[in-house]
Scaffold this motif. Structure first.
Motif, short mmCIF file in Angstrom:
data_model
loop_
_atom_site.label_atom_id
_atom_site.label_comp_id
_atom_site.label_asym_id
_atom_site.label_seq_id
_atom_site.Cartn_x
_atom_site.Cartn_y
_atom_site.Cartn_z
N PHE A 116 0.83 -1.20 0.00
CA PHE A 116 0.00 0.00 0.00
C PHE A 116 0.87 1.26 0.00
N ASP A 117 1.96 1.21 0.75
CA ASP A 117 2.88 2.35 0.79
C ASP A 117 3.45 2.62 -0.60
N ARG A 118 3.83 1.55 -1.32
CA ARG A 118 4.33 1.74 -2.68
C ARG A 118 3.24 2.27 -3.61
N ALA A 119 2.00 1.77 -3.41
CA ALA A 119 0.91 2.17 -4.29
C ALA A 119 0.58 3.66 -4.18
N VAL A 120 0.71 4.22 -2.98
CA VAL A 120 0.35 5.63 -2.79
C VAL A 120 1.56 6.55 -2.83
N THR A 121 2.72 5.99 -3.11
CA THR A 121 3.92 6.84 -3.23
C THR A 121 4.58 6.62 -4.60
N VAL A 122 5.51 5.68 -4.69
CA VAL A 122 6.29 5.53 -5.92
C VAL A 122 5.48 5.01 -7.09
N ASN A 123 4.41 4.24 -6.84
CA ASN A 123 3.57 3.74 -7.93
C ASN A 123 2.42 4.67 -8.26
N LEU A 124 2.23 5.74 -7.48
CA LEU A 124 1.07 6.59 -7.68
C LEU A 124 1.08 7.27 -9.04
N GLY A 125 2.28 7.64 -9.52
CA GLY A 125 2.36 8.25 -10.85
C GLY A 125 1.87 7.29 -11.93
N SER A 126 2.28 6.03 -11.85
CA SER A 126 1.83 5.02 -12.81
C SER A 126 0.32 4.81 -12.71
N ILE A 127 -0.20 4.79 -11.49
CA ILE A 127 -1.63 4.57 -11.30
C ILE A 127 -2.43 5.74 -11.89
N CYS A 128 -2.00 6.96 -11.63
CA CYS A 128 -2.69 8.13 -12.18
C CYS A 128 -2.60 8.17 -13.70
N TYR A 129 -1.43 7.80 -14.21
CA TYR A 129 -1.20 7.81 -15.66
C TYR A 129 -2.13 6.84 -16.36
N GLY A 130 -2.17 5.60 -15.88
CA GLY A 130 -3.03 4.60 -16.51
C GLY A 130 -4.51 4.87 -16.28
N SER A 131 -4.85 5.36 -15.09
CA SER A 131 -6.26 5.64 -14.79
C SER A 131 -6.83 6.74 -15.66
N PHE A 132 -5.96 7.67 -16.08
CA PHE A 132 -6.43 8.78 -16.92
C PHE A 132 -6.99 8.27 -18.25
N PHE A 133 -6.32 7.28 -18.85
CA PHE A 133 -6.79 6.77 -20.13
C PHE A 133 -8.16 6.10 -19.99
N VAL A 134 -8.35 5.37 -18.90
CA VAL A 134 -9.65 4.74 -18.66
C VAL A 134 -10.71 5.81 -18.44
N ALA A 135 -10.36 6.86 -17.69
CA ALA A 135 -11.31 7.94 -17.41
C ALA A 135 -11.75 8.64 -18.69
N VAL A 136 -10.83 8.80 -19.62
CA VAL A 136 -11.17 9.43 -20.91
C VAL A 136 -12.20 8.59 -21.65
N THR A 137 -11.98 7.27 -21.73
CA THR A 137 -12.93 6.40 -22.44
C THR A 137 -14.29 6.38 -21.74
N GLN A 138 -14.29 6.40 -20.41
CA GLN A 138 -15.55 6.41 -19.68
C GLN A 138 -16.29 7.73 -19.87
N THR A 139 -15.54 8.84 -19.94
CA THR A 139 -16.15 10.15 -20.17
C THR A 139 -16.78 10.21 -21.56
N VAL A 140 -16.05 9.70 -22.54
CA VAL A 140 -16.59 9.67 -23.92
C VAL A 140 -17.88 8.85 -23.95
N ALA A 141 -17.88 7.70 -23.27
CA ALA A 141 -19.07 6.86 -23.23
C ALA A 141 -20.24 7.59 -22.58
#
Length: 437
Positions: free
Chosen positions: A211-236
């Motif tokens: 969890f510590d890695r997920a909210v710190t060093v991995n958070l950039g990757s999580i936000c980056y990948g989540s943005f693409f999903v958010a775009v497709t969901q917004t378009v839908a």
């Protein structure tokens, strides 16, 4: 939802007197329903460990019996043409079951191993509950922002173009935040499963380390990948809104075209969500950045994509069945407490049995879905780890290895000669070794 609960609900509970005491007493029923949902969800995890494969087979049998029964009923009522669709469905269910029989055994063993991991580290469910709460707060903030922007534009007499742009931006940000919360749980569960799989030694609890890695060093990757999903969901969401406007105008040709657009947009959003969920499993297991994890996931789908999707579909059936069962039991418990419990619990409440049963079922479904989301992430982690690192499991957990090895051989597949992690020289991901995007 939270705003309404605090602004209106809290005052109602505090001011309960006489006939209104039932409004505070009914909260006791809801609290007990929550406890029932948590207990039954954990029992369902235990059931999946013991007989996950049997549950799947029973579901296929029940579905085929239901469809064939409906076909027989139509024929007995002199409606043979209505029996044809039910007969076709029965044939399709039986055919599909025959094709995936061996894969059901593999799905059962993967699910069994995943449930063992979740039971070994129950704190993964705590993380899921925390992030679910954060998502609920985020939803309340979104609703307040949307309401505030609407009033502001009305007061300032803004143009429709600006309103649309603002609403789309708000929807995009909302979906983005919701996906980030969800994928933090995915990465945390995957990291915990990896600690168990590779028997890594960690100075802190594996779940809290992940969890510590997920909210710190991995958070950039999580936000980056989540943005693409958010775009497709917004378009839908936008396309769906446009379709509703077209339907109101009564243009059937354009409405049919928009139906196709809505279907396409939803399919793309679902594909993006599925792909990124596996990519975040790779992020959690190996500590890759999202770019490299995406490439690794694409290779996985190219080599084993059909098997991944089949396993995902089979396991999702059991998890959904669990959520429905927990919802029914919790709803029944709520209705029973309203019916047989002390009178002061429901004094002044109209139709308490229906209200408590309905809300109890909703609470049970939500709690079990949170629990099942952790099991699903653990299951995907087990499947990917098995495909790429079977020998690590053989060394660290020989009993689980033997069970998966037998079911894997039934599919006439061979294990990799060298584990991917060993070949790449990967170590336990830490704040120093995790890749950053």
């Amino acid at each position: 939802m939270c705003a309404l609960a605090f602004v209106y609900g809290l005052d109602e509970i505090k001011s309960g007197a006489g006939a209104d005491k039932g409004k505070s007493g009914i909260m006791k029923i809801f609290g007990l329903c929550l406890a029932v949902a948590i207990v039954v969800s954990q029992l369902w995890v235990r059931v999946m460990i013991s007989c996950g494969g049997l549950l799947l087979k029973c579901m296929f049998l029940s579905a085929s019996l239901l469809m064939s029964g409906m076909a027989a009923l139509c024929i007995s009522q002199g409606l043979p043409y209505f029996a044809i669709p039910f007969g076709v469905m029965t044939l399709l269910i039986v055919t599909y079951f025959c094709c995936v029989t061996n894969k059901i055994d593999l799905a059962s063993q993967c699910l069994r191993t995943a449930c063992k991991i979740v039971r070994a580290y129950p704190s993964t469910q705590v993380v899921a509950l925390v992030m679910t709460t954060v998502s609920m707060v985020w939803s309340c903030i979104f609703a307040m922002a949307l309401y505030g922007v609407h009033d502001f534009f009305d007061a300032e007499d803004m143009s429709n173009g600006r309103r649309v742009v603002a609403w789309i931006a708000l929807i995009l940000v909302y979906f983005w935040g919701a996906q980030v919360c969800k994928n933090i749980v995915v990465c945390t569960t995957a990291g915990t499963a990896a600690e168990w799989w590779f028997a890594r030694s960690s100075p802190v609890h594996p779940t809290w380390s992940a969890f510590d890695r997920a909210v710190t060093v991995n958070l950039g990757s999580i936000c980056y990948g989540s943005f693409f999903v958010a775009v497709t969901q917004t378009v839908a969401a936008v396309v769906t809104k446009i379709k509703k406007k077209v339907d109101e105008n009564g243009n059937r040709v354009l409405g049919a075209a928009m139906c196709c657009c809505v279907c396409l947009a939803n399919c793309i959003a679902k594909i993006a969500e599925t792909f990124t969920s596996y990519a975040f499993i790779v992020v959690g297991v190996y500590g890759y950045g999202f770019g490299k994890a995406g490439g690794h996931t694409a290779k996985l789908f190219r080599d084993q994509g059909l098997l991944l999707l089949e396993m995902d579909g089979l396991v999702e059936l059991v998890l959904t069945m669990g959520s429905v069962v927990v919802a029914l039991i919790t709803g029944a418990a709520g209705a029973l407490m309203a019916e047989k419990g002390p009178d002061d619990w429901t004094d002044g409440v109209k139709n308490p049995t229906v209200i408590c049963g309905t809300i109890g079922a909703i609470m049970g479904f939500g709690v079990c879905q949170t629990c099942m989301s952790v099991v699903e992430s653990a299951n995907n982690s087990v499947l990917i780890s098995w495909m790429e690192n079977p020998h690590a499991l053989e060394q660290n957990h020989p009993d689980e290895y033997e069970a998966l090895h037998v079911t894997w051989k039934k599919l006439k597949r061979t294990e990799v000669a060298v584990d991917y992690a060993a070949e790449e020289g990967l170590v336990a991901p830490t704040e120093v070794t995790v890749e950053r995007d």
